[in-house]
Scaffold this motif. Sequence first.
Motif, short mmCIF file in Angstrom:
data_model
loop_
_atom_site.label_atom_id
_atom_site.label_comp_id
_atom_site.label_asym_id
_atom_site.label_seq_id
_atom_site.Cartn_x
_atom_site.Cartn_y
_atom_site.Cartn_z
N SER A 89 -9.51 7.70 1.04
CA SER A 89 -8.50 8.47 1.99
C SER A 89 -7.30 8.89 1.28
O SER A 89 -6.97 8.36 0.30
CB SER A 89 -7.96 7.24 3.08
N ILE A 91 -3.34 8.75 1.24
CA ILE A 91 -2.19 8.06 1.98
C ILE A 91 -1.17 8.83 1.76
O ILE A 91 -0.75 9.33 0.70
CB ILE A 91 -2.21 6.42 1.46
N SER A 107 -2.74 7.36 6.93
CA SER A 107 -3.70 7.68 6.16
C SER A 107 -4.41 9.01 6.55
O SER A 107 -4.12 9.38 7.83
CB SER A 107 -4.77 6.62 6.09
N TYR A 128 -0.86 4.81 -6.68
CA TYR A 128 -2.10 3.89 -6.39
C TYR A 128 -2.34 3.50 -7.70
O TYR A 128 -2.64 4.27 -8.71
CB TYR A 128 -3.08 5.07 -5.74
N TYR A 153 -5.37 -2.26 3.89
CA TYR A 153 -4.12 -1.81 4.36
C TYR A 153 -3.04 -2.85 4.92
O TYR A 153 -2.41 -2.73 5.92
CB TYR A 153 -4.46 -0.88 5.75
#
Length: 507
Positions: A89, A91, A107, A128, A153
Amino acid sequence: MCLFQDSHNNIWIGTKFGAAKYNGESFKIYSPHTGTAAGDINFIFETIKGEILLCTVSGNITKIKDDSTTVYKGSKEYESYLFTQMHDSLISVARHTKNNIKSTLLSFNKGKYRKLKNLNGQWYNLVYANDTIWILYKNSLNQRIFAFLDKKYKFKELNINIPFIRLQSKADTIYLSTYKTIYKYFEGKLTKLIEDDSLWTIIPTKNGFVKKSFVKKNKITEYDYTSKQITTFNIPAFRNVITDKEGNLWFGTENGLYKLAEKAFKHYVFKDYNIDISNPGVVIDKNNNIWLSSFNGKLYKYNGNKFIDFTDKLPTVFFPFLIAGFVKPDGTIIWGRSGEGVVKKKGNKFTYAYKNLANIFEIYYDTLTQNTLYGHAKGVFFEDKNDKLVFDAGSIIKTMILAIEKDTAGYYWFASRREIFRYKNKKLTKINDSAFTYGALDIAHDAHNNLWFGGEGGLVFYDNKNFKKIEHPKLLNKAITALHVVGDSVLLIGTTSGMAAMDLKTF
């Protein structure tokens, strides 16, 4: 607006009008005019599936796979998206258009946005690392919050009361910066790395990090915070340093005379010896006596037992300020002066010469030609071995020279406060290199024929091919006033706040 290199080595360029892909030979354009991409692209990313995502400030995303494109429109509710990837995904953090003090974590997967967390404040950035999204934002109370979003999450704020402004990651480590400090966050522990009054952005690199300085006209500098090759010493700033016959180092400082012997300092406090002198220049004669000269015109000799005042032996002149000092091979001591001319001591006799030359800040002796070079207010003049003026380079330099050195190729190097020159055969070349913020206050020549330049812009290294700015945490924001090479392994660096020693063997 942004650049990106994908896994096939294509270069992607994001612009206000779309994007361009360069494969090394030609460009392919993706733009709103052809319906292949949106405009205002501020972020480009490659997913683990090899898809290229072109992201815009309005939240539109163009997915490119095998040259087929799909455009996904963002929500009118948000603007100014910031992106990173977590698993499969994308973000993002977006600011609300109607209330810009609120932001939302989103997302993006399979063409759809999903709301993850409302943030009651404005985001700064996110990265990340370790299956976690790390977030920096400012809440409604104007407090900067460091938080994270785990792989499930789940959102959590960390209780760290430090006003961070930037966030970056490298491998498993998070780096955060305030306006003047960089921290490392690893395994739940925050460690201060370095302080710098001009920090703006940090980017981790292989050996350290790059900082982008906002207050210094967006100058970009690289620091190596893992290096241990520079050691600092707790002594005051000094004008120069000399080595005596026994290998001891002598420093003239504003707080007295320092002697470094057997890795220990001995401090001679001038007031304890009733000496009226401050921040002296230091030279050593052929008999190993230490001579101290000062801006107030005082001159003292230290013979190892006591200080002897020689001020009344000096010629009577209007400006008595003694600046540069140098000892020639024949034993003659020469002092430059802040007013005009030089004072020479040959044997027991003091004489006054070159009264038409003002502010002689540097004296250099060329052992090959036996010429003596004087850096003065308007350039450099050469004196031959018979004490006769043979050439005045001031006619082509026309600036105050503070440092002189000669390299193995026969070039003289002249430094002023703002400029660096190279000179040979009456041909002068001004050095224009990005390594120099300013000129230099001193130049040193090491045993490997490298040159070192120190000044208000810091330390610069020259290997006879390229110039390199030496950035190190222990030299940050410090003007370098003096350089001195000890043997073949140590460079002593005098700064406005003391002394540092660089191990040249590990450089």
